[in-house]
Scaffold this active site. Sequence first.
Site, short mmCIF file in Angstrom:
data_model
loop_
_atom_site.label_atom_id
_atom_site.label_comp_id
_atom_site.label_asym_id
_atom_site.label_seq_id
_atom_site.Cartn_x
_atom_site.Cartn_y
_atom_site.Cartn_z
N PRO A 80 1.23 -1.30 0.16
CA PRO A 80 -0.22 -0.28 -0.18
C PRO A 80 0.68 1.10 0.28
O PRO A 80 2.05 1.47 0.68
CB PRO A 80 -0.95 -0.10 1.21
CG PRO A 80 -0.42 -1.06 1.65
CD PRO A 80 0.83 -2.33 1.10
N SER A 87 6.75 1.31 -0.04
CA SER A 87 6.41 1.30 -1.96
C SER A 87 7.32 2.51 -2.31
O SER A 87 7.73 2.40 -3.97
CB SER A 87 5.30 1.92 -1.14
OG SER A 87 4.86 3.26 -1.44
N SER A 88 7.77 4.01 -2.16
CA SER A 88 8.40 4.61 -2.91
C SER A 88 9.86 3.93 -2.82
O SER A 88 10.25 4.05 -4.55
CB SER A 88 8.58 6.02 -2.56
OG SER A 88 7.40 6.22 -1.49
N ASP A 130 15.69 3.23 3.34
CA ASP A 130 14.66 2.72 2.71
C ASP A 130 15.20 1.79 1.03
O ASP A 130 15.14 0.73 1.20
CB ASP A 130 13.96 3.18 2.27
CG ASP A 130 13.05 4.27 3.64
OD1 ASP A 130 13.50 3.92 4.51
OD2 ASP A 130 11.57 4.39 3.16
C1 MEV Z 1 10.63 6.35 6.04
O1 MEV Z 1 11.15 4.72 5.81
C2 MEV Z 1 12.25 6.67 6.74
C3 MEV Z 1 13.28 7.58 7.44
O2 MEV Z 1 13.63 7.79 9.06
C4 MEV Z 1 13.47 8.95 6.50
C5 MEV Z 1 14.65 8.46 5.67
O3 MEV Z 1 15.63 7.97 6.17
O4 MEV Z 1 14.88 8.89 4.45
C6 MEV Z 1 12.03 8.47 8.63
#
Ligand code: MEV
Length: 308
Positions: A80, A87-88, A130
């Site tokens: 989702p 997902s990104s 990520d």
């Molecule tokens: C987002 O999944 C994780 C964050 O730490 C942003 C990032 O690491 O780029 C909030």
Amino acid sequence: MAKCSAPGKMILFGEHAVVFGKPALGLAIDLRISASVTASSEYTVNERPMKKKHHAYISAALDEAWGGPPINVDTFSQIPSGSGLGSSAAVTVSSVAAMLSSKGRLSQEAVAKKAFSVELKVQGRASPTDTSTSTHGHGVLVSPDEGDGLLWRIEHEGSVWNIHHCEVPEFDFVVGYTGIHASTGPLVAKVKKLADRSAEARTAIDRIGEIVLEGAEALKARDKTGLGRLMNENQVLLNGLGVGHPSLDGLVNAVKPHSYGAKLTGAGGGGSMIALTDDVGSVAEAIRNSGGEPIIVKVGSEGVRRED
Ligand code: MEV
């Protein structure tokens, strides 16, 4: 020309603090996104004209990893969007990988580095957690210091992130999706603003960095009780950084009697929480009864791969 898929992720510890150069621990999950790249008469996504705003990640991926004649990028997602489950990152990693493999050999390091540049461009501020977790799969420990299992190193504006392979035991996690779509960029910017003016926030960020390293040791020792305690502490600190949400708290509290620990995962502000448990059924039921969508995931999945 090429089709690749990449996994989503859950951040076990360290979201937000990692953007400030602290460590983080990401686990790949068994929900994937695939991207296939084919020749086309114009730039399209799923056979529709590509729009920079609407297809921000794919369009930035084209700038970063393609530079060839027009193509169509077809995507298929099991994750989702805006759920905090990567997902990104997975759409970026699978698209970059499909573009690079159309032109030659696929190197995980090249994909991870280009995918990070894409996230940075779209989000404004970002860490490579990520995108590197989605690229490598399994588990990934991100750290300013080099250690065993080093995969690659990414630097940006004074921050250094060493990306390490991390073994992932077969533990049971349940995701609770709030159904609230949260964009990462504004939440990351909000934490930066708070950290710039609050010593308390900076102390919380430092403590999250320590929690990640203690958590990596607990994961290695298969210490579920220790992991759960650290997850609960990390959750309190994330709320203090202003990235919590009442619906996340509702789900975290609901699963407490049936889990070792629980916390939001990813950017927060909605999105998802995760719980570590031996009782998947009771946790899933508690999440459903509190208005969330339970998603039972396997962790430690394979990273980016070719599908053709
Ligand atoms: C987002 O999944 C994780 C964050 O730490 C942003 C990032 O690491 O780029 C909030």
